[in-house]
Design a protein around this motif. Structure first.
Motif, PDB file in Angstrom:
ATOM      1  N   ALA A 136      31.384  53.588  33.145  1.00 22.47           N
ATOM      2  CA  ALA A 136      32.385  53.826  34.192  1.00 22.47           C
ATOM      3  C   ALA A 136      32.430  55.307  34.530  1.00 22.47           C
ATOM      4  O   ALA A 136      32.360  56.170  33.646  1.00 22.47           O
ATOM      5  CB  ALA A 136      33.747  53.343  33.723  1.00 22.47           C
ATOM      6  N   VAL A 143      30.394  54.437  39.111  1.00 25.87           N
ATOM      7  CA  VAL A 143      29.696  54.148  37.853  1.00 25.87           C
ATOM      8  C   VAL A 143      28.581  55.173  37.690  1.00 25.87           C
ATOM      9  O   VAL A 143      28.116  55.783  38.676  1.00 25.87           O
ATOM     10  CB  VAL A 143      29.110  52.722  37.823  1.00 25.87           C
ATOM     11  N   VAL A 177      26.380  45.016  35.140  1.00 28.05           N
ATOM     12  CA  VAL A 177      27.416  45.932  35.639  1.00 28.05           C
ATOM     13  C   VAL A 177      28.365  45.208  36.588  1.00 28.05           C
ATOM     14  O   VAL A 177      29.601  45.347  36.483  1.00 28.05           O
ATOM     15  CB  VAL A 177      26.757  47.135  36.351  1.00 28.05           C
ATOM     16  N   TRP A 181      32.289  44.722  35.973  1.00 28.43           N
ATOM     17  CA  TRP A 181      33.220  45.314  36.945  1.00 28.43           C
ATOM     18  C   TRP A 181      34.161  44.249  37.509  1.00 28.43           C
ATOM     19  O   TRP A 181      35.375  44.460  37.590  1.00 28.43           O
ATOM     20  CB  TRP A 181      32.411  45.957  38.075  1.00 28.43           C
TER      21      TRP A 181
END
Length: 462
Positions: A136, A143, A177, A181
């Protein structure tokens, strides 16, 4: 008596002596000896048993000396070898059979990859994997893609094999990812991608390298974040490279995430990890590097050795990292100069005698060094020794029996490794053809190597 005449004479003499003694005793009794006289009886003294002394053991017969009259003088005089250096050892005994400048450290071209591989096995270990992570960012909606030194990371779709078989894929990382997320409803939409390549520092291009290696497709700039060794065509071993591998990797990952801006930076300390992928283990990377002489993997390993050994993260750190890794093998490293991991620089230097000693340990598969042997090209069968211009004609006699690393730069051609000779003797060897040489040096090197193969343990140093 005719069969044993000597024994018959001895028996007759003894009988006469007994008869004479008996007559004398009888005569003594008849002449004046008192009838009551007693006769003293003496106890016989036992005769000592003679000590048995065995015959001395015969001295061992001296071992037959080896007649070494097999000469390669004519092959070694080939002008195509330029400034010639070489050494050959009996790998079983360590005896030097042939030597021409074996202790002089000189550029070894891509044979340097053997030393880089040995250092990587010592410092990193065969199971080490380089990890690319996404964390993060410090700003909402951002990111950070953090390079872990894996130059094999691929932008090709999962399921496709790039030039690096088994490489990790960016689309897999992007899927991790996106899932992480989306799992947090508090996250805003992804809008920014930050690229962090800080694991490697200093110059991206070694100053002694010729820039044509970039355009000809043999070497990328060295960065901790890149994809497919920065090839224009990720499927080809030889393909032009760019001058901005970090940017190429960022654009490929941004395409996977969709609709994000890109900038350079570093990951915030303690940031949550959103995804990660890993390279193949060092054992596999070494074999991929050696078999086709891949420069990018060799530089990846050389830089990771420097980082993990604590010597630094730049080109200037490679020498110290390399010597730290090689120290475990107990061979004198005097004269070794390592300015890169691939051998592309003219400034590298290795004595042929170091290589013949290291290859003894590789041939014996000491520690993890069997990984290197398994990655060596084989004459007439695999890798860079199976090409149409290697071990042809009379030199083909050694096909399948030479396991060696090739080397080529503009100022030299080299070959070093192991020969399973015709007489069964394992040999280690290193051949350097330097300075004013051209592509024909390979043919001369192969012919000399075949000569070593034919001579085996009868190789003459004349």
């Amino acid at each position: 008596m005719r069969r044993h005449p000597r024994a018959t004479l001895i028996t007759a003499g003894a009988l006469a002596l007994v008869l004479f003694g008996g007559i004398a005793v009888a005569a003594g009794s008849a002449v004046g000896a008192p009838a009551t006289a007693s006769v003293a009886v003496k106890t016989p003294i036992p005769t000592p048993t003679p000590t048995q002394t065995g015959r001395p053991a015969p001295a061992a017969a001296p071992a037959a000396s080896i007649v070494r009259m097999c000469s390669v003088a004519e092959l070694a005089a080939d002008s195509r070898l330029g400034s010639f250096q070489a050494q050959v050892r009996n790998a079983a005994t360590g005896e030097v059979l042939y030597d021409r400048g074996g202790d002089t450290a000189s550029r070894a071209a891509s044979v340097m990859k053997v030393l880089t591989s040995a250092a990587a096995l010592s410092v990193l270990g065969p199971d080490y994997r380089a990890t690319t992570t996404v964390v993060a960012g410090s700003e909402p909606g951002s990111v950070v893609l953090v390079g872990g030194g894996d130059i094999t990371l691929s932008r090709t779709p999962s399921g496709d094999e790039s030039a690096y078989a088994g490489a990790a894929h960016l689309d897999e990382l992007a899927a991790q990812v996106q899932a992480a997320w989306d799992a947090n409803p508090a996250n805003p939409p992804l809008t920014k991608l930050v690229l962090d390549s800080s694991m490697f520092g200093g110059a991206e291009w070694q100053p002694s390298w010729d820039s044509k290696e970039l355009w000809d497709g043999y070497m990328p700039p060295i960065t901790a974040l890149q994809v497919d060794g920065d090839r224009d065509n990720p499927y080809n071993n030889t393909s032009s490279r760019s001058e901005d591998p970090i940017g190429r990797a960022g654009e490929a990952f941004a395409d996977e995430l969709g609709g994000v801006s890109i900038e350079r930076g570093t990951a915030p300390a303690g940031a949550a990890t959103l995804g990660s992928v890993q390279s193949q283990p060092v054992s596999t990377l070494i074999q991929q590097s050696l078999i086709v002489s891949d420069n990018a993997i060799a530089e990846m390993l050389g830089r990771l050795v420097a980082v993990e050994s604590g010597s630094g993260n730049s080109f200037e750190s490679i020498q110290a990292g390399m010597l730290t890794g090689l120290a475990d093998y107990g061979i004198d490293t005097t004269g070794i100069v390592a300015v890169d991991g691939s051998g592309l620089s003219d400034d590298n230097a290795i004595p042929p005698s170091y290589l013949t000693q290291l290859f003894m340990k590789i041939n014996a598969r000491e520690g993890n060094l069997g990984v290197i042997f398994d990655g060596l090209p084989v004459a007439g069968q695999s890798g860079s020794l199976s090409y149409s211009d290697r071990f042809t004609g009379d030199s083909a006699i050694a096909d399948g029996s030479v396991f060696a690393k090739t080397g080529w730069i503009d100022t030299g051609y080299t070959l070093s490794g192991v020969i399973h000779a015709a007489d069964g003797t394992p040999l280690t060897f290193a051949i350097y053809a330097l300075d004013d040489v051209d592509d024909s040096a390979k043919t001369a090197i192969d012919a000399l190597t075949a000569g070593f193969y034919s001579c085996g343990n009868t190789l003459s140093n004349l």
